[in-house]
Design a protein around this motif. Structure first.
Motif, mmCIF file in Angstrom:
data_model
loop_
_atom_site.group_PDB
_atom_site.id
_atom_site.type_symbol
_atom_site.label_atom_id
_atom_site.label_comp_id
_atom_site.label_asym_id
_atom_site.label_seq_id
_atom_site.Cartn_x
_atom_site.Cartn_y
_atom_site.Cartn_z
ATOM 1 N N SER A 19 0.830 -1.197 0.000
ATOM 2 C CA SER A 19 0.000 0.000 0.000
ATOM 3 C C SER A 19 0.866 1.249 0.000
ATOM 4 O O SER A 19 2.048 1.192 0.308
ATOM 5 N N LYS A 20 0.239 2.367 -0.333
ATOM 6 C CA LYS A 20 0.927 3.646 -0.244
ATOM 7 C C LYS A 20 0.784 4.149 1.181
ATOM 8 O O LYS A 20 -0.292 4.091 1.764
ATOM 9 N N GLU A 21 1.890 4.612 1.761
ATOM 10 C CA GLU A 21 1.851 5.091 3.141
ATOM 11 C C GLU A 21 1.671 6.600 3.221
ATOM 12 O O GLU A 21 0.801 7.082 3.899
ATOM 13 N N GLN A 22 2.523 7.333 2.525
ATOM 14 C CA GLN A 22 2.453 8.788 2.604
ATOM 15 C C GLN A 22 3.258 9.411 1.480
ATOM 16 O O GLN A 22 4.021 8.736 0.807
ATOM 17 N N THR A 23 3.073 10.695 1.306
ATOM 18 C CA THR A 23 3.886 11.471 0.372
ATOM 19 C C THR A 23 4.540 12.578 1.182
ATOM 20 O O THR A 23 3.874 13.271 1.949
ATOM 21 N N ALA A 33 6.893 9.615 -2.807
ATOM 22 C CA ALA A 33 5.901 8.656 -2.321
ATOM 23 C C ALA A 33 6.597 7.538 -1.553
ATOM 24 O O ALA A 33 7.608 7.001 -2.001
ATOM 25 N N TRP A 34 6.037 7.207 -0.394
ATOM 26 C CA TRP A 34 6.537 6.108 0.436
ATOM 27 C C TRP A 34 5.526 4.979 0.378
ATOM 28 O O TRP A 34 4.317 5.202 0.460
ATOM 29 N N TRP A 35 6.029 3.755 0.225
ATOM 30 C CA TRP A 35 5.183 2.579 0.064
ATOM 31 C C TRP A 35 5.499 1.542 1.129
ATOM 32 O O TRP A 35 6.645 1.365 1.515
ATOM 33 N N LYS A 36 4.459 0.849 1.593
ATOM 34 C CA LYS A 36 4.641 -0.274 2.513
ATOM 35 C C LYS A 36 4.904 -1.498 1.651
ATOM 36 O O LYS A 36 4.121 -1.817 0.755
ATOM 37 N N VAL A 37 6.039 -2.172 1.897
ATOM 38 C CA VAL A 37 6.425 -3.334 1.097
ATOM 39 C C VAL A 37 6.654 -4.541 1.995
ATOM 40 O O VAL A 37 6.894 -4.399 3.195
ATOM 41 N N CYS A 42 10.275 -13.921 3.496
ATOM 42 C CA CYS A 42 10.115 -14.084 4.943
ATOM 43 C C CYS A 42 8.937 -13.308 5.522
ATOM 44 O O CYS A 42 8.599 -13.490 6.682
ATOM 45 N N GLY A 43 8.340 -12.410 4.747
ATOM 46 C CA GLY A 43 7.194 -11.651 5.229
ATOM 47 C C GLY A 43 7.537 -10.367 5.961
ATOM 48 O O GLY A 43 6.648 -9.657 6.427
ATOM 49 N N PHE A 44 8.833 -10.026 6.049
ATOM 50 C CA PHE A 44 9.251 -8.792 6.718
ATOM 51 C C PHE A 44 8.648 -7.597 5.984
ATOM 52 O O PHE A 44 8.691 -7.522 4.767
ATOM 53 N N GLU A 45 8.078 -6.651 6.733
ATOM 54 C CA GLU A 45 7.480 -5.458 6.146
ATOM 55 C C GLU A 45 8.276 -4.220 6.520
ATOM 56 O O GLU A 45 8.819 -4.125 7.617
ATOM 57 N N LYS A 46 8.342 -3.266 5.589
ATOM 58 C CA LYS A 46 9.047 -2.015 5.819
ATOM 59 C C LYS A 46 8.497 -0.947 4.897
ATOM 60 O O LYS A 46 7.708 -1.242 3.998
ATOM 61 N N SER A 47 8.935 0.283 5.082
ATOM 62 C CA SER A 47 8.576 1.393 4.209
ATOM 63 C C SER A 47 9.738 1.659 3.271
ATOM 64 O O SER A 47 10.904 1.561 3.672
ATOM 65 N N SER A 48 9.418 2.021 2.035
ATOM 66 C CA SER A 48 10.468 2.308 1.068
ATOM 67 C C SER A 48 9.982 3.328 0.051
ATOM 68 O O SER A 48 8.794 3.366 -0.290
#
Length: 64
Positions: A19-23, A33-37, A42-48
């Motif tokens: 999903s998109k997190e913020q701009t 634009a920052w995206w949740k990936v 392994c299922g690790f989630e982060k913002s990029s």
């Protein structure tokens, strides 16, 4: 501010965009634009930033 294309579900290397997190605005005044990936291994989630996903080598954000 330009609207970002919805990239939800796209895969870049080992990462799928959830999903998109913020701009935000960088120091040069460019909107970013920052995206949740999520790692497909392994299922690790982060913002990029999308730029980092698109321009880096396949395992740039290696987490496993």
């Amino acid at each position: 501010m330009a609207l970002s294309k919805d990239r939800t579900g796209e895969i870049y290397g080992d990462w799928v965009i959830l999903s998109k997190e913020q701009t935000t605005k960088d120091p040069k005044g460019t909107y970013v634009a920052w995206w949740k990936v999520k790692c497909i291994h392994c299922g690790f989630e982060k913002s990029s930033r999308f730029k980092n996903l698109k321009t880096r080598k396949r395992n740039y954000f290696k987490c496993y």
